[in-house]
Design an enzyme around this catalytic site. Structure first.
Site, short mmCIF file in Angstrom:
data_model
loop_
_atom_site.label_atom_id
_atom_site.label_comp_id
_atom_site.label_asym_id
_atom_site.label_seq_id
_atom_site.Cartn_x
_atom_site.Cartn_y
_atom_site.Cartn_z
N TYR A 133 0.86 -1.19 0.00
CA TYR A 133 0.00 0.00 0.00
C TYR A 133 0.89 1.23 0.00
O TYR A 133 1.98 1.20 -0.55
CB TYR A 133 -0.98 -0.06 1.19
CG TYR A 133 -2.13 0.88 0.98
CD1 TYR A 133 -2.92 0.79 -0.17
CD2 TYR A 133 -2.42 1.89 1.88
CE1 TYR A 133 -3.96 1.67 -0.39
CE2 TYR A 133 -3.46 2.77 1.67
CZ TYR A 133 -4.23 2.66 0.53
OH TYR A 133 -5.25 3.53 0.30
N ARG A 186 -8.27 10.66 -8.91
CA ARG A 186 -7.41 11.32 -7.91
C ARG A 186 -6.72 10.25 -7.08
O ARG A 186 -7.06 10.00 -5.95
CB ARG A 186 -8.25 12.24 -7.01
CG ARG A 186 -7.42 13.21 -6.18
CD ARG A 186 -8.23 13.76 -5.02
NE ARG A 186 -8.66 12.72 -4.10
CZ ARG A 186 -7.89 12.21 -3.14
NH1 ARG A 186 -6.64 12.62 -2.99
NH2 ARG A 186 -8.36 11.27 -2.34
N LYS A 204 -6.13 -1.97 -1.35
CA LYS A 204 -7.05 -1.74 -0.22
C LYS A 204 -7.69 -3.05 0.23
O LYS A 204 -7.80 -3.33 1.43
CB LYS A 204 -8.15 -0.76 -0.65
CG LYS A 204 -7.78 0.71 -0.41
CD LYS A 204 -8.22 1.16 0.98
CE LYS A 204 -7.44 2.38 1.44
NZ LYS A 204 -7.97 3.63 0.98
N GLU A 276 -13.31 5.03 -3.62
CA GLU A 276 -11.88 5.23 -3.39
C GLU A 276 -11.26 6.14 -4.45
O GLU A 276 -11.36 5.87 -5.65
CB GLU A 276 -11.17 3.86 -3.40
CG GLU A 276 -9.73 3.92 -3.00
CD GLU A 276 -9.54 4.32 -1.54
OE1 GLU A 276 -8.50 4.93 -1.24
OE2 GLU A 276 -10.41 4.03 -0.71
N ASP A 277 -10.62 7.20 -3.99
CA ASP A 277 -9.84 8.10 -4.86
C ASP A 277 -10.64 8.67 -6.02
O ASP A 277 -10.16 8.75 -7.16
CB ASP A 277 -8.57 7.39 -5.36
CG ASP A 277 -7.53 7.26 -4.25
OD1 ASP A 277 -7.74 7.86 -3.18
OD2 ASP A 277 -6.52 6.58 -4.45
N ASP A 300 -11.52 8.21 1.78
CA ASP A 300 -10.81 9.49 1.73
C ASP A 300 -11.49 10.54 2.60
O ASP A 300 -10.82 11.39 3.18
CB ASP A 300 -10.71 9.98 0.29
CG ASP A 300 -10.05 8.97 -0.62
OD1 ASP A 300 -8.89 8.62 -0.35
OD2 ASP A 300 -10.69 8.49 -1.57
N ASN A 441 -0.21 11.81 1.08
CA ASN A 441 0.52 10.66 0.54
C ASN A 441 0.83 10.89 -0.93
O ASN A 441 0.14 11.65 -1.60
CB ASN A 441 -0.33 9.39 0.68
CG ASN A 441 -0.45 8.92 2.11
OD1 ASN A 441 0.52 8.89 2.84
ND2 ASN A 441 -1.65 8.56 2.53
#
Length: 585
Positions: A133, A186, A204, A276-277, A300, A441
């Site tokens: 990860y 993203r 994940k 996610e993202d 997020d 990150n």
């Protein structure tokens, strides 16, 4: 054997059935322009068993198993224990110098021997978590096209509009409990990686299984490929996704709507969908739209908020007072920043019985244009409006620090080196123990390093980051930086939802998860300046988080698994996937 006779009759007979191995249309005999049938057997044995990652044990197959499953001669004669296999793999892995090589080696192992992969992750989580990860997964996504070997997860593109339910049914596992889905817009702090963002859902869900104990076969990683606005990818001959600009507006909304409807139709009411993202403009809208109709979670926004709140609750043992006694300044007003801010305000409201609106006034946000203030309301995005307080405009972070005088500085900007020496020194001048959280990150995008935080504050700062940093020696003391990693929260949070049969996510469940995580920080950890417990205890931590989340679900009437287990922690532990090898008949 009867099966082989039937196969011979089918392939050698004159009834016109084609596609068998010996048939003219079989793969070994067909010409390039003829169709072939990809025959396979349903019972894994021999060669096929060694290539089945769910059941393959490699050299750990016993003598008896080798005879029973036609493996004799297909493996070297030695029989190894799973522990020795772990040692052997780690010895090889540690010889690699480049983190991406280690990431690829781990992904190869996952595709070859699932149980060994998860056993390694569980037993060596602190060493291997940064490889599977953040931060290494970011580079893995950037180079996904060139290192792509075998497909992992489900790729659903705009070309599949109108057929998404059919695609979901193509997935071999039917008892899915959790989906992690991204549209790749993203990815971490790296921006639009399009279809190559698949590395994030895969990573994940690896953590859902290793850290939270959710069975790997119940996990489904999905990428929604709606194109990419990354010109570099569009020009890359090795790019694996749709080579077109991103769909937006109604086209995008209809595509996601079809996906969400298909998921519910195929897997039922209790399937957990983790967004996610997604980019800010979609992340908030999707969470708001589907939270009342589906079991949805945005890591997020909600996961980051929960893990940061846990660190803040734990840090009160070092800072003193209550959350409401502190003042918070955020650099970054996107989905992570506003999500954290809202959960902090909610927690303060619950504890003080004061309105959330009043608690928000203790929290200030700085975005790319400066301090978020009421005079900017006309141009602010909707999700920033609750944080637009009365104050004169300020354009720089250092000026905001000096004007607001926060006790806690939180970075969610996605941009590195924003907490300069001047900023950290100002925080240390204002506070005896400034709490500095550099959460962006990967490591390259962290607002400051652990060494910078400790050195510039002359050893007074309490520091945690989103990506890992090594311990820092400063003036004879060793400082161990904490990692505010979402991996503390989402695996246990997901397990809690699954084990109680939750039908919706409620904000109070996030507060319960934060409090459960904070409760795992002991006096021994505080002495080292830690505000998060060590990752080596993550399965124990996840069990407590799962129990807290499930208890809150039962309290709110959102749990469907009845009756409620008497001991939720023990029940959580009993639900966890065990990566130890099973014996075969």
């Amino acid at each position: 054997m009867g099966g082989s006779n039937a196969l011979n009759e089918m392939t050698n007979g004159s009834d016109g059935i084609t596609g068998g191995v010996a048939d003219v249309y079989g793969e070994e005999f067909a010409t390039q322009d003829q169709l072939v049938t990809p025959w396979s057997f349903s019972v894994a044995c021999g060669h096929s068993l060694l290539r089945d990652p769910q059941h393959n044990k490699g050299l750990a197959f016993t003598e008896k198993e080798r005879d029973a499953h036609f493996l004799r001669g297909l493996l070297p004669p030695v029989v190894l224990s799973q522990e020795l296999q772990e040692k052997k793999f780690l010895t090889t892995l540690r010889q690699y110098q480049v983190p991406l090589q280690k990431y690829m080696a781990m992904m190869d192992l996952q595709e070859r021997n699932e149980k060994l992969f998860y056993k390694l992750l569980v037993d060596h989580v602190e060493e291997l978590l940064p490889l599977v990860y953040t931060p290494t997964v970011g580079e893995g996504c950037q180079k996904y096209g060139s290192i792509f070997r075998r497909p992992q997860g489900l790729f659903i593109s705009l070309k599949d509009k109108g057929r998404i339910l059919e695609l979901l049914r193509n997935w071999p596992e039917k008892k899915i409990q959790v989906i992690v889905v991204t549209d790749g817009e993203r990815i971490l702090g790296l921006g639009d990686l399009g279809c190559q963002g698949m590395g994030i859902p895969v990573g994940k869900l690896s953590l859902y299984s290793a850290l939270g104990g959710v069975c790997p076969s119940a996990c489904l990683p999905i990428t929604l490929d709606v194109g990419t606005n990354n010109q570099k990818l569009l020009d890359d001959e090795f790019y694996i996704g749709l080579k077109q600009k991103r769909a937006t507006g109604e086209e995008y909304a209809e595509f996601v709507q079809e996906f969400m409807s298909a998921v519910k139709q195929n897997y039922g009411e209790k399937i957990l969908v983790q967004f996610e993202d997604f980019a800010n403009h979609n992340a908030f809208e999707l969470l708001e739209k589907y939270r009342t109709t589906h079991l949805v979670f945005n890591d997020d926004i909600q996961g980051t908020a929960s893990v940061v709140l846990a660190g803040l609750i734990a840090s009160l043992k070092l800072l003193g007072g209550t959350l409401a006694d502190h003042k918070f300044l955020f650099l970054g007003a996107g989905e992570a920043g506003t999500g954290i801010a809202e959960l902090i305000a909610l927690e303060m409201s619950k504890k003080t019985k004061a309105p959330v609106e009043q608690m928000r006034k203790k929290i200030w946000l700085v975005d790319s244009k400066g301090l978020v203030v009421s005079s900017r309301k006309e141009t602010l995005q909707q999700f920033k409006l609750p944080w637009a307080h009365e104050h004169e405009p300020i354009t720089t972070l250092i000026d905001a620090v000096q004007a607001i005088k926060p006790t806690v500085l939180i970075g969610t900007s996605g941009k590195g080196k924003q907490f300069t020496k001047e900023v950290v020194e100002a925080m240390a001048n204002i506070n005896a123990k400034p709490l500095i959280l550099a959460l962006s990150n990967p490591t390259s995008q962290s607002e400051c390093t652990a060494e910078e935080a400790y050195t510039w504050s002359q050893g007074h700062a309490i520091f945690a980051s989103g990506s890992p940093f090594d311990p820092v020696e400063y003036e004879g003391r060793t400082f161990v930086p904490g990692q505010a990693n979402n991996a503390y929260i989402f695996p246990g949070f997901g397990l809690g939802l699954i084990m109680c049969g939750a039908i919706r996510v409620h904000d109070d469940m996030l507060l319960a998860a934060s409090e459960a995580l904070a409760s795992q920080v002991t006096g021994e950890h505080f002495i080292k300046g830690l505000i998060y417990p060590p990752f080596k205890d993550i399965r124990k931590i996840s069990a407590h988080i799962a129990a807290g989340v499930a208890a809150k679900a039962y309290e709110l009437g959102l749990a469907s698994r009845l009756p409620q287990p008497a001991d939720l922690v023990k029940f959580a532990e009993s639900c966890m996937y065990n990566p130890t090898y099973r014996s075969f008949r």
